[in-house]
Design an enzyme around this catalytic site. Structure first.
Site, short mmCIF file in Angstrom:
data_model
loop_
_atom_site.label_atom_id
_atom_site.label_comp_id
_atom_site.label_asym_id
_atom_site.label_seq_id
_atom_site.Cartn_x
_atom_site.Cartn_y
_atom_site.Cartn_z
N HIS A 1 -34.01 83.01 104.26
CA HIS A 1 -35.30 82.53 104.31
C HIS A 1 -36.60 83.31 103.68
CE1 HIS A 1 -36.02 84.64 107.88
NE2 HIS A 1 -37.11 84.22 107.84
C1 UD1 Z 1 -41.78 82.23 109.37
C2 UD1 Z 1 -42.36 83.38 109.47
C3 UD1 Z 1 -41.14 84.59 109.29
C4 UD1 Z 1 -39.99 84.36 109.93
C5 UD1 Z 1 -39.67 82.72 110.11
C6 UD1 Z 1 -38.40 82.47 110.89
C7 UD1 Z 1 -44.74 84.05 109.00
C8 UD1 Z 1 -45.54 84.67 107.65
N1 UD1 Z 1 -43.27 83.91 108.62
O1 UD1 Z 1 -41.52 81.88 108.17
O2 UD1 Z 1 -41.60 85.90 109.41
O3 UD1 Z 1 -38.82 85.12 109.84
O4 UD1 Z 1 -40.92 81.90 110.19
O5 UD1 Z 1 -38.12 81.22 110.61
O6 UD1 Z 1 -45.22 83.72 109.81
N2 UD1 Z 1 -41.28 74.10 107.74
C9 UD1 Z 1 -40.68 72.86 108.00
N3 UD1 Z 1 -40.60 72.61 109.23
C10 UD1 Z 1 -41.20 73.50 110.35
C11 UD1 Z 1 -41.70 74.51 109.92
C12 UD1 Z 1 -41.88 74.85 108.58
O7 UD1 Z 1 -40.17 72.09 107.37
O8 UD1 Z 1 -40.89 73.21 111.65
C13 UD1 Z 1 -41.33 74.16 106.19
C14 UD1 Z 1 -42.69 73.88 105.79
O9 UD1 Z 1 -42.47 73.23 104.58
C15 UD1 Z 1 -43.27 75.56 105.56
C16 UD1 Z 1 -42.04 76.12 105.25
O10 UD1 Z 1 -40.85 75.67 106.03
O11 UD1 Z 1 -44.13 75.34 104.29
C17 UD1 Z 1 -42.21 77.71 105.68
O12 UD1 Z 1 -42.66 77.64 107.09
P1 UD1 Z 1 -43.64 78.94 107.57
O13 UD1 Z 1 -43.86 78.66 109.01
O14 UD1 Z 1 -44.60 78.95 106.91
O15 UD1 Z 1 -42.96 80.14 107.27
P2 UD1 Z 1 -41.36 80.53 107.53
O16 UD1 Z 1 -40.82 80.65 106.27
O17 UD1 Z 1 -40.73 79.62 108.40
#
Ligand code: UD1
Length: 368
Positions: free
Chosen positions: A208
């Site tokens: 991821h």
């Molecule tokens: C975040 C953390 C990362 C951690 C990871 C664990 C930061 C900078 N990144 O990354 O360090 O390793 O979490 O999973 O804080 N999304 C969903 N549902 C959700 C949450 C997110 O669909 O409940 C999708 C959204 O489209 C979003 C993307 O996933 O844009 C990324 O989510 P985000 O929280 O921005 O970062 P992660 O890649 O999850």
């Protein structure tokens, strides 16, 4: 002595696992009142609710419901919303864990109000400032009063950066505390059976990191190797939403079609994931926490990254950094499948003994 209120912040999947250990240990510290602040950085039930339930976390005392957005907007919303809460419900301490946007957001909102910050998992450094997590780690450490550290490299890094030695405490690993508690139940689960697999005869894969999954060309190179892997051993791959977005593009869908042994599934809860991890022949990942968990479980781990902020997993654990070296990747896979994978039980990693949370709370309990 009056009770001290500690806001314990988490908002993303790995951090629910870490704070669960603190809530468990808090029963022994009646003078500390822990409040769970959920930022809502992760909000999908499979990334949040299932973890809270399986880990026995209390309902959040407050939910910031920030959701997904760009880094700037997400972090700003966390700051704004946590400030609003902490102005009206001031804690004595704000405790943050790990390196996600929720960590730096709440830490920053707190120090601006002179609320001292405790950082759990402090001092880890990948020395790669293109990683958003590295920026979050450096910034959070720079404004924290207490630095609770998982491994000796963290102590060295913090000292080099000039943090007062009295603020630095090597306490062990709260993620491993939770693993200790949940391992017996996860062992009984035998989650691999659900996928028609046998213990020790499959690979468990997670992916991821933005540097691996955000660019189609990079993800495609990695997928090529994973398709090769799946010709050697079945692969179970719970897909993070960030990764799924790009896997849905036609070119990558086409690649996956030719690999029936590469099984894409929905993100898993903690128990299922731990169960699959502990019985796997090997784990392929770019997660930070899984490098530690596999080291503790003595399961070989191939990390698809250029660097790691957790070097103890290389020196005393089961981790190999692949660094885009696909020759190394294939060699290690073959070695593991030939039975040369599981390391001789190495010396245990100091303080990864299930009691890190107790050590942290003891320090906070005794601090004036
Ligand atoms: C975040 C953390 C990362 C951690 C990871 C664990 C930061 C900078 N990144 O990354 O360090 O390793 O979490 O999973 O804080 N999304 C969903 N549902 C959700 C949450 C997110 O669909 O409940 C999708 C959204 O489209 C979003 C993307 O996933 O844009 C990324 O989510 P985000 O929280 O921005 O970062 P992660 O890649 O999850």
């Amino acid at each position: 002595m009056a009770k001290r209120t500690v806001d314990v912040v988490a908002g993303a999947r790995p951090n629910f696992i870490k704070i669960a250990a603190l809530f468990q240990a808090s029963r022994k510290f009646p003078r500390l009142r822990l409040r769970f602040i959920h930022t809502g950085q992760h909000y999908a039930p499979e990334l949040s609710d299932i973890f809270l339930k399986q880990l026995g976390l209390p309902s959040p005392a407050h939910h910031l419901r920030v959701g997904s957005a760009s880094h700037g907007v997400q972090t700003a919303e966390i700051i704004r919303r946590y400030e609003e809460w902490s102005v009206s419900h001031r804690p004595d301490i704000c405790l943050v864990v790990g390196d996600v946007n929720s960590t730096i957001g709440c830490a920053l909102a707190s120090v601006k109000q002179n609320i001292p910050v405790a950082h759990v998992e402090a001092g880890l450094r990948s020395f790669d400032r293109s990683m958003p997590e590295e920026i979050n780690r450096i910034l959070t450490d720079s404004i924290s009063r207490w630095h609770f550290v998982t491994e000796p490299s963290g102590v060295i890094n913090l000292k080099k950066e000039g943090h007062p030695p009295a603020s630095i405490r090597l306490v062990g690993n709260v993620m491993i505390d939770t693993l200790f508690r949940m391992r017996p139940a996860a062992q009984k689960l035998r989650a691999y059976q659900k996928y028609g697999l046998s213990a020790g005869r499959y690979a468990y894969l997670t992916l991821h990191r933005p540097s691996n999954v955000d660019k189609i060309s990079t993800l495609s190179t990695i997928l090529d190797q994973l398709v090769w892997l799946s010709t050697k051993v079945p692969v179970v791959f719970p897909v993070h939403p960030r990764t799924m977005k790009n896997l849905e593009t036609p070119a990558l869908r086409h690649l996956l079609k030719g690999a029936p042994q590469l099984r894409l599934i929905k993100p898993l809860g903690y128990m299922e994931s731990l169960s699959l991890m502990m019985s796997a022949a090997m784990v392929i990942t770019d997660s930070g926490g899984m490098q530690e968990e596999t080291s503790f479980l003595n399961v070989p781990c191939l990390t698809l990254r250029e660097n790691t902020e957790r070097p103890i997993t290389l020196t005393r654990g089961t981790n190999t950094l692949i660094k885009n070296n696909w020759t190394l990747f294939r060699r290690r896979v073959k070695e593991i499948l030939a039975g040369q994978g599981r390391a001789e039980p190495r010396k245990k990693i100091p303080l990864w003994d299930g009691r890190a949370a107790q050590r942290i709370l003891k320090v906070l309990d005794q601090s004036a």
